[in-house]
Design an enzyme around this catalytic site. Structure first.
Site, PDB file in Angstrom:
ATOM      1  N   ARG A 124      10.888  -1.362  11.137  1.00  0.00           N
ATOM      2  CA  ARG A 124       9.779  -0.976  12.013  1.00  0.00           C
ATOM      3  C   ARG A 124       9.656  -1.921  13.199  1.00  0.00           C
ATOM      4  O   ARG A 124       9.851  -3.119  13.067  1.00  0.00           O
ATOM      5  CB  ARG A 124       8.461  -0.951  11.213  1.00  0.00           C
ATOM      6  CG  ARG A 124       8.227   0.383  10.545  1.00  0.00           C
ATOM      7  CD  ARG A 124       7.093   0.386   9.569  1.00  0.00           C
ATOM      8  NE  ARG A 124       5.862  -0.265  10.003  1.00  0.00           N
ATOM      9  CZ  ARG A 124       4.748  -0.319   9.253  1.00  0.00           C
ATOM     10  NH1 ARG A 124       4.729   0.266   8.063  1.00  0.00           N
ATOM     11  NH2 ARG A 124       3.674  -0.932   9.688  1.00  0.00           N
ATOM     12  N   ARG A 132      -0.773  -8.993  13.224  1.00  0.00           N
ATOM     13  CA  ARG A 132      -1.337  -8.002  12.286  1.00  0.00           C
ATOM     14  C   ARG A 132      -2.112  -8.693  11.166  1.00  0.00           C
ATOM     15  O   ARG A 132      -3.158  -8.214  10.742  1.00  0.00           O
ATOM     16  CB  ARG A 132      -0.212  -7.130  11.703  1.00  0.00           C
ATOM     17  CG  ARG A 132       0.342  -6.143  12.726  1.00  0.00           C
ATOM     18  CD  ARG A 132       1.717  -5.635  12.340  1.00  0.00           C
ATOM     19  NE  ARG A 132       1.745  -4.962  11.061  1.00  0.00           N
ATOM     20  CZ  ARG A 132       2.837  -4.838  10.303  1.00  0.00           C
ATOM     21  NH1 ARG A 132       4.004  -5.347  10.720  1.00  0.00           N
ATOM     22  NH2 ARG A 132       2.793  -4.208   9.166  1.00  0.00           N
ATOM     23  N   ARG A 161     -10.164   0.674   8.249  1.00  0.00           N
ATOM     24  CA  ARG A 161      -9.707  -0.686   8.543  1.00  0.00           C
ATOM     25  C   ARG A 161     -10.802  -1.532   9.166  1.00  0.00           C
ATOM     26  O   ARG A 161     -10.562  -2.692   9.484  1.00  0.00           O
ATOM     27  CB  ARG A 161      -8.559  -0.588   9.552  1.00  0.00           C
ATOM     28  CG  ARG A 161      -7.215  -0.985   8.992  1.00  0.00           C
ATOM     29  CD  ARG A 161      -6.231  -0.735  10.111  1.00  0.00           C
ATOM     30  NE  ARG A 161      -5.008  -1.423   9.954  1.00  0.00           N
ATOM     31  CZ  ARG A 161      -3.955  -0.956   9.304  1.00  0.00           C
ATOM     32  NH1 ARG A 161      -4.010   0.198   8.680  1.00  0.00           N
ATOM     33  NH2 ARG A 161      -2.833  -1.646   9.276  1.00  0.00           N
ATOM     34  N   ARG A 181      11.722  -5.672   5.070  1.00  0.00           N
ATOM     35  CA  ARG A 181      11.459  -4.257   4.748  1.00  0.00           C
ATOM     36  C   ARG A 181      12.395  -3.323   5.520  1.00  0.00           C
ATOM     37  O   ARG A 181      12.686  -3.523   6.690  1.00  0.00           O
ATOM     38  CB  ARG A 181      10.016  -3.899   5.100  1.00  0.00           C
ATOM     39  CG  ARG A 181       9.778  -2.386   5.025  1.00  0.00           C
ATOM     40  CD  ARG A 181       8.326  -2.015   5.068  1.00  0.00           C
ATOM     41  NE  ARG A 181       7.655  -2.462   6.267  1.00  0.00           N
ATOM     42  CZ  ARG A 181       6.345  -2.358   6.442  1.00  0.00           C
ATOM     43  NH1 ARG A 181       5.576  -1.863   5.498  1.00  0.00           N
ATOM     44  NH2 ARG A 181       5.812  -2.787   7.562  1.00  0.00           N
ATOM     45  N   LYS A 221       0.835  -1.212   0.000  1.00  0.00           N
ATOM     46  CA  LYS A 221       0.000   0.000   0.000  1.00  0.00           C
ATOM     47  C   LYS A 221       0.868   1.260   0.000  1.00  0.00           C
ATOM     48  O   LYS A 221       0.673   2.164  -0.793  1.00  0.00           O
ATOM     49  CB  LYS A 221      -0.939   0.025   1.221  1.00  0.00           C
ATOM     50  CG  LYS A 221      -1.893  -1.158   1.296  1.00  0.00           C
ATOM     51  CD  LYS A 221      -2.845  -1.054   2.463  1.00  0.00           C
ATOM     52  CE  LYS A 221      -2.177  -1.100   3.830  1.00  0.00           C
ATOM     53  NZ  LYS A 221      -1.473  -2.363   4.149  1.00  0.00           N
TER      54      LYS A 221
HETATM   55  P1  AP5 Z   1       4.755  -1.676   1.885  1.00  0.00           P
HETATM   56  O1  AP5 Z   1       4.471  -0.815   0.701  1.00  0.00           O
HETATM   57  O2  AP5 Z   1       5.482  -1.086   3.021  1.00  0.00           O
HETATM   58  O3  AP5 Z   1       3.390  -2.403   2.367  1.00  0.00           O
HETATM   59  P2  AP5 Z   1       2.141  -1.839   3.170  1.00  0.00           P
HETATM   60  O4  AP5 Z   1       0.934  -2.460   2.551  1.00  0.00           O
HETATM   61  O5  AP5 Z   1       2.188  -0.345   3.239  1.00  0.00           O
HETATM   62  O6  AP5 Z   1       2.391  -2.512   4.572  1.00  0.00           O
HETATM   63  P3  AP5 Z   1       2.269  -1.926   6.065  1.00  0.00           P
HETATM   64  O7  AP5 Z   1       3.016  -2.860   6.951  1.00  0.00           O
HETATM   65  O8  AP5 Z   1       2.624  -0.480   6.103  1.00  0.00           O
HETATM   66  O9  AP5 Z   1       0.737  -2.108   6.290  1.00  0.00           O
HETATM   67  P4  AP5 Z   1       0.003  -2.103   7.633  1.00  0.00           P
HETATM   68  O10 AP5 Z   1      -1.382  -1.925   7.140  1.00  0.00           O
HETATM   69  O11 AP5 Z   1       0.251  -3.256   8.505  1.00  0.00           O
HETATM   70  O12 AP5 Z   1       0.679  -0.893   8.444  1.00  0.00           O
HETATM   71  P5  AP5 Z   1       0.190   0.563   8.813  1.00  0.00           P
HETATM   72  O13 AP5 Z   1       1.374   1.432   8.834  1.00  0.00           O
HETATM   73  O14 AP5 Z   1      -0.983   0.950   7.995  1.00  0.00           O
HETATM   74  O15 AP5 Z   1       5.539  -2.963   1.338  1.00  0.00           O
HETATM   75  C1  AP5 Z   1       6.003  -3.980   2.212  1.00  0.00           C
HETATM   76  C2  AP5 Z   1       7.340  -4.560   1.723  1.00  0.00           C
HETATM   77  O16 AP5 Z   1       7.132  -5.232   0.494  1.00  0.00           O
HETATM   78  C3  AP5 Z   1       8.410  -3.484   1.444  1.00  0.00           C
HETATM   79  O17 AP5 Z   1       9.666  -3.981   1.830  1.00  0.00           O
HETATM   80  C4  AP5 Z   1       8.349  -3.299  -0.089  1.00  0.00           C
HETATM   81  O18 AP5 Z   1       9.590  -2.884  -0.632  1.00  0.00           O
HETATM   82  C5  AP5 Z   1       7.955  -4.691  -0.541  1.00  0.00           C
HETATM   83  N1  AP5 Z   1       7.122  -4.674  -1.763  1.00  0.00           N
HETATM   84  C6  AP5 Z   1       6.106  -3.805  -2.065  1.00  0.00           C
HETATM   85  N2  AP5 Z   1       5.555  -4.112  -3.253  1.00  0.00           N
HETATM   86  C7  AP5 Z   1       6.211  -5.216  -3.708  1.00  0.00           C
HETATM   87  C8  AP5 Z   1       6.092  -6.002  -4.902  1.00  0.00           C
HETATM   88  N3  AP5 Z   1       5.169  -5.742  -5.841  1.00  0.00           N
HETATM   89  N4  AP5 Z   1       6.923  -7.071  -5.030  1.00  0.00           N
HETATM   90  C9  AP5 Z   1       7.875  -7.374  -4.072  1.00  0.00           C
HETATM   91  N5  AP5 Z   1       8.041  -6.645  -2.930  1.00  0.00           N
HETATM   92  C10 AP5 Z   1       7.210  -5.574  -2.756  1.00  0.00           C
HETATM   93  O19 AP5 Z   1      -0.332   0.346  10.303  1.00  0.00           O
HETATM   94  C11 AP5 Z   1       0.557   0.081  11.370  1.00  0.00           C
HETATM   95  C12 AP5 Z   1      -0.230   0.022  12.682  1.00  0.00           C
HETATM   96  O20 AP5 Z   1      -0.839   1.316  12.936  1.00  0.00           O
HETATM   97  C13 AP5 Z   1      -1.395  -0.963  12.728  1.00  0.00           C
HETATM   98  O21 AP5 Z   1      -0.978  -2.271  13.078  1.00  0.00           O
HETATM   99  C14 AP5 Z   1      -2.292  -0.338  13.800  1.00  0.00           C
HETATM  100  O22 AP5 Z   1      -1.783  -0.574  15.092  1.00  0.00           O
HETATM  101  C15 AP5 Z   1      -2.131   1.158  13.511  1.00  0.00           C
HETATM  102  N6  AP5 Z   1      -3.136   1.649  12.557  1.00  0.00           N
HETATM  103  C16 AP5 Z   1      -2.918   2.156  11.308  1.00  0.00           C
HETATM  104  N7  AP5 Z   1      -4.074   2.496  10.720  1.00  0.00           N
HETATM  105  C17 AP5 Z   1      -5.065   2.199  11.599  1.00  0.00           C
HETATM  106  C18 AP5 Z   1      -6.489   2.290  11.554  1.00  0.00           C
HETATM  107  N8  AP5 Z   1      -7.114   2.768  10.460  1.00  0.00           N
HETATM  108  N9  AP5 Z   1      -7.187   1.892  12.639  1.00  0.00           N
HETATM  109  C19 AP5 Z   1      -6.571   1.423  13.742  1.00  0.00           C
HETATM  110  N10 AP5 Z   1      -5.231   1.283  13.847  1.00  0.00           N
HETATM  111  C20 AP5 Z   1      -4.482   1.657  12.779  1.00  0.00           C
HETATM  112 MG    MG Z   2       2.363   1.047   4.810  1.00  0.00          MG
END
Ligand code: AP5
Ligand code: MG
Length: 218
Positions: free
Chosen positions: A162, A173, A90, A129, A15
């Site tokens: 992270r 997660r 979410r 990552r 994402k």
């Molecule tokens: P990356 O692009 O970083 O993936 P991502 O989908 O952004 O993953 P996140 O871990 O950021 O998602 P998340 O939803 O768990 O975390 P968030 O920060 O939202 O890519 C991942 C890896 O893959 C990278 O190394 C990249 O290089 C590689 N990659 C990408 N595309 C690729 C491809 N096509 N091929 C190969 N490799 C590839 O949330 C974190 C925490 O915040 C949550 O756990 C929760 O506690 C809190 N939080 C956030 N939002 C909310 C909400 N709305 N409500 C409640 N709590 C929330």
């Molecule tokens: Mg992300």
């Protein structure tokens, strides 16, 4: 009417990687709830302190904190013509709240690309990552390595892993995604906004597919 897009997908689906590219292509801001929380953690704000425990254990941060934080971000003038939402909503409740926030200004969501990747691949992506300290630029030690190890290509800042990218936290997660976020797939399919995107393709191909999905819902 503004262009509001929700990027849906499990942790590690890409994402953040895609949002950076799509937001630039469409000239709309990238609004990531996770990045907003991490900014607050870094600045040691009250909100950051409240969110930390939930994030470190892989749970969702409670709605009363999350929804007001995102609503405030969306109320800024740069979001008046649209935004690319990443990590929010979410839960079905957050989705209803987002609809209400947008409706106040006569806006609606135009498209929900859903980036699909298997849990096995997600674990490999998240454990490899590396994220940049200054602006959150995203790398992978094998799939998208920086030119110089440990340093961001774009701004030269240090790369870090992270806190929530430990194996046990990743598993939590993923479970939270399947239990609490996956219902949004049907929620948006019923509204005819969902477009499934194969997230296992190379990064550029996924970007193309997302841009095509946005065009298809114009
Ligand atoms: P990356 O692009 O970083 O993936 P991502 O989908 O952004 O993953 P996140 O871990 O950021 O998602 P998340 O939803 O768990 O975390 P968030 O920060 O939202 O890519 C991942 C890896 O893959 C990278 O190394 C990249 O290089 C590689 N990659 C990408 N595309 C690729 C491809 N096509 N091929 C190969 N490799 C590839 O949330 C974190 C925490 O915040 C949550 O756990 C929760 O506690 C809190 N939080 C956030 N939002 C909310 C909400 N709305 N409500 C409640 N709590 C929330
Ligand atoms: Mg992300």
């Amino acid at each position: 009417m503004g262009k509001f897009i929700v990027l849906l997908g499990p942790p590690g689906a890409g994402k953040g990687t895609q949002a950076e590219r799509i937001a630039e292509e469409l000239s709309i801001p990238h609004v990531s709830s996770g990045d907003l929380f991490r900014e607050n953690l870094g600045n040691e704000t009250e909100l950051g302190k409240k969110a930390k425990g939930f994030m470190d254990s892989g749970k969702l941060v409670p709605d009363e904190i999350t929804i007001s934080m995102v609503a405030e971000r969306l109320s800024r003038t740069d979001c008046k013509d649209g935004a690319l939402l990443d990590g929010f909503p979410r839960t079905p409740f957050q989705a209803q709240e987002l609809d209400a926030i947008l409706k106040k200004n006569g806006n609606v969501i135009c498209c929900v690309p859903y980036i699909m990747v298997s849990d096995q691949d997600l674990l490999e992506r998240l454990t490899g990552r590396w994220t940049c300290k200054a602006a959150g630029h995203i790398y992978h030690q094998t799939f998208n390595p920086p030119k110089d190890s440990g340093i961001c290509d774009i701004d030269g800042s240090a790369l870090y892993q992270r806190d929530d990218d430990k194996k046990e936290t990743i598993e939590k997660r993923l479970a939270v995604f399947h239990e609490q976020t996956a219902p949004l797939i049907e929620y948006y399919r019923e509204k005819d906004l969902l477009v499934e995107v194969d997230g296992t393709q190379p990064i550029e191909k996924v970007t193309e597919a997302i841009l095509k999905s946005v065009q298809s819902k114009k």
